[in-house]
Design an enzyme around this catalytic site. Sequence first.
Site, PDB file in Angstrom:
ATOM      1  N   HIS A 356       0.803  -1.225   0.000  1.00  0.00           N
ATOM      2  CA  HIS A 356       0.000   0.000   0.000  1.00  0.00           C
ATOM      3  C   HIS A 356       0.830   1.266   0.000  1.00  0.00           C
ATOM      4  CE1 HIS A 356      -4.200  -1.256   0.450  1.00  0.00           C
ATOM      5  NE2 HIS A 356      -3.742  -2.290   1.106  1.00  0.00           N
ATOM      6  N   LYS A 544      -7.855  13.588   5.490  1.00  0.00           N
ATOM      7  CA  LYS A 544      -7.049  12.364   5.368  1.00  0.00           C
ATOM      8  C   LYS A 544      -6.069  12.350   6.528  1.00  0.00           C
ATOM      9  CE  LYS A 544      -5.958  13.665   1.191  1.00  0.00           C
ATOM     10  NZ  LYS A 544      -6.275  12.492   0.398  1.00  0.00           N
ATOM     11  N   ARG A 545      -5.353  11.247   6.664  1.00  0.00           N
ATOM     12  CA  ARG A 545      -4.304  11.157   7.679  1.00  0.00           C
ATOM     13  C   ARG A 545      -3.317  12.295   7.482  1.00  0.00           C
ATOM     14  NH1 ARG A 545       0.397   7.966   7.419  1.00  0.00           N
ATOM     15  NH2 ARG A 545      -0.229   7.205   5.381  1.00  0.00           N
ATOM     16  N   LYS A 550       1.364  14.096   2.221  1.00  0.00           N
ATOM     17  CA  LYS A 550       0.001  14.433   1.789  1.00  0.00           C
ATOM     18  C   LYS A 550      -0.188  15.942   1.647  1.00  0.00           C
ATOM     19  CE  LYS A 550      -1.916  10.184   3.764  1.00  0.00           C
ATOM     20  NZ  LYS A 550      -2.535   9.489   2.618  1.00  0.00           N
ATOM     21  N   THR A 652      -8.312   6.729  -1.439  1.00  0.00           N
ATOM     22  CA  THR A 652      -9.715   6.345  -1.664  1.00  0.00           C
ATOM     23  C   THR A 652     -10.629   7.532  -1.360  1.00  0.00           C
ATOM     24  OG1 THR A 652      -9.833   5.397   0.560  1.00  0.00           O
ATOM     25  CG2 THR A 652      -9.432   3.866  -1.265  1.00  0.00           C
ATOM     26  N   LYS A 656     -14.278   8.916  -3.129  1.00  0.00           N
ATOM     27  CA  LYS A 656     -15.527   9.254  -2.412  1.00  0.00           C
ATOM     28  C   LYS A 656     -16.011  10.651  -2.800  1.00  0.00           C
ATOM     29  CE  LYS A 656     -13.768   6.370   1.238  1.00  0.00           C
ATOM     30  NZ  LYS A 656     -12.752   6.367   2.292  1.00  0.00           N
TER      31      LYS A 656
END
Length: 813
Positions: A356, A544-545, A550, A652, A656
């Site tokens: 992942h 998100k995390r 990110k 993901t 969404k």
Amino acid sequence: MERIEKKELKKLIRENVKTLYRKTLENASPEELYQAAVFAVRDVITDKWMKTHDEYYERDAKVVYYLSMEFLMGRFFGNALINLEMFDEVKEVFAELGIDYNMVEEAEPDPGLGNGGLGRLAACFLESLSTLSLPAYGCGIRYHYGIFEQRIENGYQVEVPDNWLENGDPWGIKRNEYAVEVKFGGNVRAVEKGNGEYRFVQENYQSVTAIPYDYPVIGYGNNTVNTLRLWEAKPKTRLDLKSFNEGNYQKAAEEELLANTLTDVLYPADEHIQGKELRLRQQYFFISATVQRVIARFKKKHTDFNELPDKVAFQLNDTHPSMAVAELMRVLVDENDLPWDQAWDITRRVCAYTNHTIMSEALEKWPMELFSRLLPRIYQIVEEINRRFVLELTEKYGNNPDKIRKMAIIADGQIRMAFLAIVGSHSVNGVAALHTEILKKQELHDFYELYPEKFNNKTNGITQRRWLLHANPKLAELITETIGKDWITNLDELKKLVPYAEDATFRSRFTAIKKENKIALAQYIKETKGIDINPDSIFDIQVKRLHEYKRQLLNILHVIGLYNHLKMNPGLDMIPRTFIFGAKAAAGYHRAKLIIKLINAVADVVNNDPTIHDKIKVVFMENYRVSLAEKMIPAADVSEQISTAGKEASGTGNMKFMLNGALTIGTMDGANVEICEEVGRDNIFIFGMSAAEVQQKTQEGYDPWMVYNMNQEVRMALTSLIDGTFDPDTNLFRELYDALLNGCGGRADEYFVLEDYADYARAQWDIDRAYRDEEKWVRMAILNTAESGKFSSDRTIRQYADEIWQLPSVEIV
């Protein structure tokens, strides 16, 4: 489908409130009403559940065991009702009883058994497995306190225990009859079997009892109910009474303390040796318990272990469960006397590994000293796997010490768990087309060269039942009214919406639903945060995390840049924008927590500055979780997917948002690449360097001072980090300033925040311009929803079942 009549349902809810709580409906709390309702529908679920597993057993069906450290399931109740096709019925029952159904659903705690995308993906996959009638178990840990509940105090993240079990657990069924022993430490003794061979026995060990709790995973519109099995640790003996009576209370409770600690918290901080040891114990604990139970179940019907790969598949969800390779070998060789070569062939055919990430911290490595001390027999098995693998490498590449050291499972005093998973599996998959190519060409290139047949791609997906049907019921209703309900189990049907992008009535209704969702979120923000936001502003959301790759930091620096523009030019012509963040940082990740503090500090200044006339607002939503995502995602206009290209495996959240008609601003990273392919370049806002350009710049060297000196907006934004604009303590954010410009313990601007800033700002102005043309914007939004069919987890799971597991469906009649 078996159903309960409304009259019967009312009666059951009343009786349950009376039996469970000695109350009437009128004085029961929302929590008590929720539990009463769960027990009312559990009869229907349990009948299907028992029938499903009886059918699997009778047919001797092959079963996949999805092994994961995380299962971020979200609330069970609403989703269960939707999949049982009882949602409207139960809502009506509560209305007739004079009770607000939404209040009842809100009373359910979110089990915080995951941290982000990894755990949520596992939850979507389990739901798709049931909906597709594929025999499956999810296997993990029943953490008492999950990851943690995040509170924001004075702008800082504070972690408190997430006590999701405080009021009981109406969904979990304790299965004492399937308890197994899991052993740690001690020593290994070789015992001769009499034929010149040896059996290995672990002695002087500590052990705990693993007890499974089973949770139903309900398929949509069918009779399949699969199982999420979460293991809890209990002491082998309740209390050392002799030590207790001698006054040695600490020794008396030692086993209990070990067991409780083992399943208390997901991802305990591991900056210290105790934390590392606890993580390793957790991983072995749930893997050993699962493998032992699976083999015991197999042996009830089979005596020939060569049949195991035809009946069992293990899918390792990232590197955490890679111990399954060694544990399956231990159970086959030590407990069932299989010869090594036969056991190894079986193990490789049973196990499959999903990678992942390309982030090094997730490709776990364990110190040999810790691993061998805690898991002595498993260490011996890994050593033997490595010895044989090194012989294989020598045979292929000759005497090439550098190559062998680079690929060995054990090297430099460490055990490389990802390498164990690759060597011990028949399949290695990435989770987006770009990610898989990066694995093949860069990160795992040596292994791809050695085992090209093992590597494949399975682009991630999400379940439309939770993320559209449940999270956005008004949009779901419009879609069903327009194209029928087949999209619920075949998301490709959404393509039928493409022509409706040109239908003025449909566009108008689509826009109205988005506005309603924005108003609902604005009200929730007002109630929970006390911040007034404008529902007519662009809702720009990044949830998100929190991790540096990110790039929440890029987002908030751009907000600072916009704020500086407005301070210099209060009349700046821009559509009002509300920037909404939600993210948890790992408890020990100092810099990520500092970014949370910065976001909140910027919010405090910007939201309280009357001179900018509310043109921008910043909101940080604390304790981001599935139920909060269900409120935020349907209200989003803009989806921030801005990771450094080549760093995000898939994502993901991007799927969404797209499904719910938000437009993506993103880099060509992870699944963004495939989203762009589906919607076309005109319906997405792409910026920044490509993965290849990032790699090239990393190799050539990069000086962020060049950007700083050339770009005034960047220079002003960075200066405001250290001049007291956002905190009178001018040193508070200096670490972020230094990390971007000077390195501060790593490479300067490691994730190219400054390098990508100008193009990001350009893409943000493109959004501003596009949003002014309401008809154009809604067309783009409709096309995003219409083209999201590829990103259903149903499609992903079909691919896993056909191409990796060879898993036939079993329809439960």
